[in-house]
Design an enzyme around this catalytic site. Structure first.
Site, short mmCIF file in Angstrom:
data_model
loop_
_atom_site.label_atom_id
_atom_site.label_comp_id
_atom_site.label_asym_id
_atom_site.label_seq_id
_atom_site.Cartn_x
_atom_site.Cartn_y
_atom_site.Cartn_z
CG MET A 53 -28.84 31.82 35.84
SD MET A 53 -27.10 31.87 35.42
CE MET A 53 -27.12 32.94 33.99
CG LEU B 211 -37.19 36.66 36.95
CD1 LEU B 211 -38.40 36.20 37.76
CD2 LEU B 211 -36.49 35.47 36.31
CG HIS B 212 -36.08 38.76 30.24
ND1 HIS B 212 -36.60 37.70 29.52
CD2 HIS B 212 -34.76 38.48 30.40
CE1 HIS B 212 -35.63 36.85 29.23
NE2 HIS B 212 -34.51 37.29 29.76
CG HIS C 34 -36.48 34.79 32.81
ND1 HIS C 34 -35.92 36.03 32.71
CD2 HIS C 34 -35.45 33.91 32.84
CE1 HIS C 34 -34.60 35.93 32.67
NE2 HIS C 34 -34.28 34.66 32.75
CG ASP D 61 -30.20 30.08 26.79
OD1 ASP D 61 -29.13 30.67 26.58
OD2 ASP D 61 -31.16 30.61 27.38
CG MET E 274 -37.20 39.98 25.57
SD MET E 274 -38.57 40.19 26.69
CE MET E 274 -39.56 41.32 25.74
CB SER E 275 -30.66 38.30 26.79
OG SER E 275 -29.52 38.08 27.59
NE ARG F 178 -24.13 36.99 30.18
CZ ARG F 178 -24.31 35.70 30.42
NH1 ARG F 178 -25.20 35.01 29.72
NH2 ARG F 178 -23.61 35.07 31.35
P1 AMP Z 1 -31.43 32.37 32.46
O1 AMP Z 1 -32.00 33.13 33.60
O2 AMP Z 1 -30.76 33.21 31.43
O3 AMP Z 1 -30.64 31.17 32.90
O4 AMP Z 1 -32.71 31.76 31.69
C1 AMP Z 1 -33.62 30.93 32.36
C2 AMP Z 1 -34.51 30.27 31.34
O5 AMP Z 1 -35.22 31.26 30.61
C3 AMP Z 1 -33.72 29.43 30.32
O6 AMP Z 1 -34.43 28.24 30.04
C4 AMP Z 1 -33.69 30.34 29.13
O7 AMP Z 1 -33.56 29.66 27.90
C5 AMP Z 1 -35.05 31.02 29.23
N1 AMP Z 1 -35.05 32.28 28.48
C6 AMP Z 1 -34.16 33.30 28.59
N2 AMP Z 1 -34.43 34.27 27.69
C7 AMP Z 1 -35.53 33.84 26.99
C8 AMP Z 1 -36.29 34.39 25.91
N3 AMP Z 1 -36.01 35.57 25.38
N4 AMP Z 1 -37.34 33.68 25.45
C9 AMP Z 1 -37.63 32.46 25.99
N5 AMP Z 1 -36.95 31.89 27.00
C10 AMP Z 1 -35.91 32.57 27.50
#
Ligand code: AMP
Length: 277
Positions: free
Chosen positions: A27, A30-31, A34, A147, A181-182, A184
């Site tokens: 989504m 990015l960090h 990702h 997740d 990491m998130s 959010r």
């Molecule tokens: P999102 O952008 O939050 O939908 O995340 C995209 C993908 O990145 C999903 O498969 C998440 O599980 C993965 N992801 C998000 N945060 C992390 C993290 N801290 N470590 C590993 N994978 C992550």
């Protein structure tokens, strides 16, 4: 690196690729979490496709769809540095035209945890991931352990609907103090950012108790709960010790287990987990 919006354009580009295609759905905002998925996809495939799409269908009505952080140009720069071949940035109109009426509903494993707290969330996730798989036709798709329930749901969908995609799970990337990491995390004030370390502390406690020989899940749940309750800014949504495959709560830890939790820190809802053997 090519950046494409329209579905017909990415289809045409995909047809020209030979060899394996690694796909990372995101989504955006990015960090390093990702980027760990992208790096692994880069090593394991001939081509890498990343999607950036804040999927409205997976947000509930009171949730943060409108305020979810977006920073496309910075994301594209990071992906260019990782050697990504194609970034797919679809529009809402292309993904969900007015006549849209087909949904993917994964049963059972979506009933608990995030599924219970966020009704409709996994219907939105499964539907968008199925659509993205149909569009991108990847050999492998990369998801974060962060997740954990999403991984269980996507694996179930891929098996049930005979999708020819290999699902690769990448370990959670953490800040130096353990916070997962998130995107959010940006919502947290500095006081809340400090309080947010309570999630990983509780998960670490669970792991230590288990390593010390504790096999009764309820004892671990209770100790995790009382640790989190000592943090005044934290409000527990759930603390779960569950079968890692079915996500059913356990009494006795006698199989692969997932310890997971959702905690509100101020207005921000954070999730995290660790697997236990
Ligand atoms: P999102 O952008 O939050 O939908 O995340 C995209 C993908 O990145 C999903 O498969 C998440 O599980 C993965 N992801 C998000 N945060 C992390 C993290 N801290 N470590 C590993 N994978 C992550």
């Amino acid at each position: 690196m090519q950046v494409v919006g329209p579905i017909f354009e990415i289809r045409a580009l995909r047809q020209k690729l030979s060899g394996s295609v690694g796909f990372v759905p995101t989504m955006g905002y990015l960090h390093e979490g990702h980027l760990a998925l992208v790096k692994q996809a880069r090593v394991e495939n001939s081509a890498v496709i990343v999607s950036i799409y804040v999927n409205p269908a997976q947000f509930g009505s009171g949730e943060d769809f409108g305020s979810y952080p977006r920073e496309l140009n910075r994301d594209l720069e990071l992906l260019r540095e990782e050697g990504v071949d194609i970034v797919f940035v679809p529009s809402d109109d292309d993904m969900y035209p007015a006549e849209f009426s087909s949904w993917v509903d994964v049963e059972k494993v979506t009933e608990r945890l995030e599924g219970a707290s966020r009704p409709g969330h996994f219907r939105g996730v499964a539907t968008v991931v199925a659509k993205l798989f149909n569009i991108v036709q990847p050999s492998r798709a990369y998801f974060g352990q962060k997740d954990a329930q999403q991984v269980v749901v996507i694996k179930r969908m891929v098996a049930d609907l005979n999708m020819g995609v290999e699902i690769v799970v990448v370990p959670t990337v953490r800040e130096s103090d353990g916070l997962a990491m998130s995107s959010r995390n940006i919502y947290l004030s500095s006081r809340e950012r400090q309080a947010a370390t309570i999630l990983f502390k509780a998960l670490t406690l669970a792991r230590q108790l288990r390593q010390g020989g504790e096999k009764y899940a309820e004892k671990i749940r209770r100790q995790m709960t009382s640790l989190i309750q000592k943090e005044p800014l934290a409000r527990i949504d759930y603390v779960s010790i569950a079968d890692a495959e079915t996500l059913e709560e356990l009494n006795l830890i006698d199989r692969p287990t997932l310890v997971s939790l959702a905690v509100r820190i101020g207005k921000t809802r954070l999730i995290d987990n660790v697997p236990l053997e």
